[in-house]
Design a protein around this motif. Sequence first.
Motif, PDB file in Angstrom:
ATOM      1  N   GLY A  11       0.730  -1.343   0.074  1.00  0.00           N
ATOM      2  CA  GLY A  11       0.018  -0.154  -0.110  1.00  0.00           C
ATOM      3  C   GLY A  11       0.781   1.425  -0.101  1.00  0.00           C
ATOM      4  O   GLY A  11       0.400   2.171   0.293  1.00  0.00           O
ATOM      5  N   SER A  12       2.052   1.148  -0.664  1.00  0.00           N
ATOM      6  CA  SER A  12       2.897   2.418  -0.620  1.00  0.00           C
ATOM      7  C   SER A  12       3.616   2.393  -2.078  1.00  0.00           C
ATOM      8  O   SER A  12       3.869   1.456  -2.414  1.00  0.00           O
ATOM      9  CB  SER A  12       3.845   2.327   0.613  1.00  0.00           C
ATOM     10  OG  SER A  12       4.716   3.405   0.269  1.00  0.00           O
ATOM     11  N   ASN A  19       6.651  -1.133   3.655  1.00  0.00           N
ATOM     12  CA  ASN A  19       5.777  -1.884   3.460  1.00  0.00           C
ATOM     13  C   ASN A  19       5.866  -2.734   2.287  1.00  0.00           C
ATOM     14  O   ASN A  19       5.639  -3.921   2.264  1.00  0.00           O
ATOM     15  CB  ASN A  19       4.461  -1.242   3.643  1.00  0.00           C
ATOM     16  CG  ASN A  19       4.069  -0.670   4.822  1.00  0.00           C
ATOM     17  OD1 ASN A  19       3.255  -1.628   5.507  1.00  0.00           O
ATOM     18  ND2 ASN A  19       4.394   0.506   5.279  1.00  0.00           N
ATOM     19  N   ILE A  79      -2.829  -7.722   1.694  1.00  0.00           N
ATOM     20  CA  ILE A  79      -2.646  -6.036   1.630  1.00  0.00           C
ATOM     21  C   ILE A  79      -1.633  -5.628   2.562  1.00  0.00           C
ATOM     22  O   ILE A  79      -1.776  -5.929   3.979  1.00  0.00           O
ATOM     23  CB  ILE A  79      -3.923  -5.101   1.668  1.00  0.00           C
ATOM     24  CG1 ILE A  79      -4.892  -5.538   0.587  1.00  0.00           C
ATOM     25  CG2 ILE A  79      -3.475  -3.691   1.670  1.00  0.00           C
ATOM     26  CD1 ILE A  79      -6.163  -4.792   0.637  1.00  0.00           C
ATOM     27  N   THR A  81      -0.189  -2.490   4.371  1.00  0.00           N
ATOM     28  CA  THR A  81      -0.609  -1.072   4.368  1.00  0.00           C
ATOM     29  C   THR A  81       0.447  -0.301   5.336  1.00  0.00           C
ATOM     30  O   THR A  81       0.704  -0.625   6.607  1.00  0.00           O
ATOM     31  CB  THR A  81      -2.098  -1.037   4.660  1.00  0.00           C
ATOM     32  OG1 THR A  81      -2.169   0.389   4.732  1.00  0.00           O
ATOM     33  CG2 THR A  81      -2.337  -1.362   6.072  1.00  0.00           C
ATOM     34  N   GLU A  83       0.643   3.144   8.000  1.00  0.00           N
ATOM     35  CA  GLU A  83      -0.216   3.660   8.778  1.00  0.00           C
ATOM     36  C   GLU A  83      -0.133   5.089   8.697  1.00  0.00           C
ATOM     37  O   GLU A  83       1.020   5.652   8.628  1.00  0.00           O
ATOM     38  CB  GLU A  83      -0.102   3.326  10.335  1.00  0.00           C
ATOM     39  CG  GLU A  83      -1.205   3.909  11.256  1.00  0.00           C
ATOM     40  CD  GLU A  83      -0.902   3.496  12.649  1.00  0.00           C
ATOM     41  OE1 GLU A  83      -1.560   2.281  12.839  1.00  0.00           O
ATOM     42  OE2 GLU A  83      -0.418   4.203  13.593  1.00  0.00           O
ATOM     43  N   VAL A  88      -5.603   4.137   7.596  1.00  0.00           N
ATOM     44  CA  VAL A  88      -5.063   3.644   6.285  1.00  0.00           C
ATOM     45  C   VAL A  88      -4.776   4.937   5.353  1.00  0.00           C
ATOM     46  O   VAL A  88      -5.516   5.967   5.633  1.00  0.00           O
ATOM     47  CB  VAL A  88      -5.867   2.884   5.483  1.00  0.00           C
ATOM     48  CG1 VAL A  88      -6.011   1.416   6.181  1.00  0.00           C
ATOM     49  CG2 VAL A  88      -7.226   3.215   5.149  1.00  0.00           C
ATOM     50  N   VAL A  92      -4.268   3.428  -0.092  1.00  0.00           N
ATOM     51  CA  VAL A  92      -5.250   2.361  -0.044  1.00  0.00           C
ATOM     52  C   VAL A  92      -6.720   2.525   0.012  1.00  0.00           C
ATOM     53  O   VAL A  92      -7.437   1.624  -0.577  1.00  0.00           O
ATOM     54  CB  VAL A  92      -4.673   1.520   1.246  1.00  0.00           C
ATOM     55  CG1 VAL A  92      -5.503   0.366   1.574  1.00  0.00           C
ATOM     56  CG2 VAL A  92      -3.225   1.190   1.334  1.00  0.00           C
ATOM     57  N   LYS A  93      -7.196   3.448   0.954  1.00  0.00           N
ATOM     58  CA  LYS A  93      -8.828   3.589   0.899  1.00  0.00           C
ATOM     59  C   LYS A  93      -9.255   3.845  -0.528  1.00  0.00           C
ATOM     60  O   LYS A  93     -10.380   3.461  -0.730  1.00  0.00           O
ATOM     61  CB  LYS A  93      -8.954   4.724   1.754  1.00  0.00           C
ATOM     62  CG  LYS A  93     -10.248   5.093   2.110  1.00  0.00           C
ATOM     63  CD  LYS A  93     -11.078   3.950   2.732  1.00  0.00           C
ATOM     64  CE  LYS A  93     -12.469   4.210   3.510  1.00  0.00           C
ATOM     65  NZ  LYS A  93     -13.332   4.835   2.428  1.00  0.00           N
ATOM     66  N   ILE A 120      -4.367  -8.849   6.007  1.00  0.00           N
ATOM     67  CA  ILE A 120      -3.572  -7.788   6.159  1.00  0.00           C
ATOM     68  C   ILE A 120      -2.228  -7.584   7.060  1.00  0.00           C
ATOM     69  O   ILE A 120      -2.319  -8.568   8.043  1.00  0.00           O
ATOM     70  CB  ILE A 120      -4.578  -6.580   6.585  1.00  0.00           C
ATOM     71  CG1 ILE A 120      -5.260  -7.282   8.228  1.00  0.00           C
ATOM     72  CG2 ILE A 120      -5.812  -6.686   5.826  1.00  0.00           C
ATOM     73  CD1 ILE A 120      -6.269  -6.300   8.753  1.00  0.00           C
ATOM     74  N   ALA A 122       1.040  -4.660   8.300  1.00  0.00           N
ATOM     75  CA  ALA A 122       1.571  -3.162   8.363  1.00  0.00           C
ATOM     76  C   ALA A 122       2.925  -3.191   8.762  1.00  0.00           C
ATOM     77  O   ALA A 122       3.441  -4.201   9.353  1.00  0.00           O
ATOM     78  CB  ALA A 122       0.573  -2.371   9.187  1.00  0.00           C
ATOM     79  N   LEU A 137      -8.260  -1.049   8.264  1.00  0.00           N
ATOM     80  CA  LEU A 137      -8.262  -1.810   7.168  1.00  0.00           C
ATOM     81  C   LEU A 137      -9.220  -2.936   7.401  1.00  0.00           C
ATOM     82  O   LEU A 137      -9.819  -3.460   6.641  1.00  0.00           O
ATOM     83  CB  LEU A 137      -6.990  -2.158   6.737  1.00  0.00           C
ATOM     84  CG  LEU A 137      -6.901  -2.720   5.180  1.00  0.00           C
ATOM     85  CD1 LEU A 137      -7.670  -2.226   4.233  1.00  0.00           C
ATOM     86  CD2 LEU A 137      -5.472  -3.378   5.128  1.00  0.00           C
TER      87      LEU A 137
END
Length: 192
Positions: A11-12, A19, A79, A81, A83, A88, A92-93, A120, A122, A137
């Motif tokens: 998610g980055s 991540n 996923i 993600t 923070e 999130v 990601v959102k 999930i 992180a 998430l």
Amino acid sequence: MAALKILVIPGSLRTGSLNARLAAVAAHQFAQAGVDVTRLSLADFTLPIYDGDLQTKSGVPKNAVDLKRMIATHHGVLIVTPEYNSSVPPLVKNTIDWLSRVHDANEDRGQIFRGRPFAIAAASRNRLGGARALAALRLILSACHALVVPNQLALAFADEAYDDRDRLKHSPDVEALTAMVRQLIDVSQRLM
Ligand SMILES: Cc1cc2nc3c(=O)[nH]c(=O)nc-3n(C[C@H](O)[C@H](O)[C@H](O)COP(=O)(O)O)c2cc1C
């Protein structure tokens, strides 16, 4: 039986992302377990910030439809993600928001999440390891009717978590990753 296929989504997009690094380690662990694993970059599926007027005018962007169809070719999804401000990040959102609007023929809107196994994880430099982003998430995916497996990994002090061969060096982290990977495999296999 066809090989189990798992999709890993970091998610980055940031160069040197903690991540993305954790996603690579998790993907390696799936591969070691005999899974056919795909690790994508959301840079290949760029999307505008969700706007209902944009959707009304132009429909759901092709990248969201393509990503939805890619997810559909996999039995389970991980996923990983970051923070941001205890939740999130927008990347990601926003991706989930657009995916939830995809409406392929003979499907309900947001069908891609329904009953599909997700795990999930992180990574963060702080001691919580992104645990609050994981709570957010989990709520978002569950509201989309995804099956989010209970085991998860919040990698604390993520910039110091690896040995010189890029393996997690602390046994609680190794155990959490292994349990999460195993559980996503088991649930995805049962439902494939
Ligand atoms: C806007 C913003 C808010 C952040 N908020 C948090 C936070 O609430 N908790 C946390 O652990 N880290 C927070 N961070 C730090 C990120 O965890 C850190 O930048 C991390 O490296 C981002 O993930 P990446 O390395 O995969 O890009 C924040 C960073 C940014 C840019």
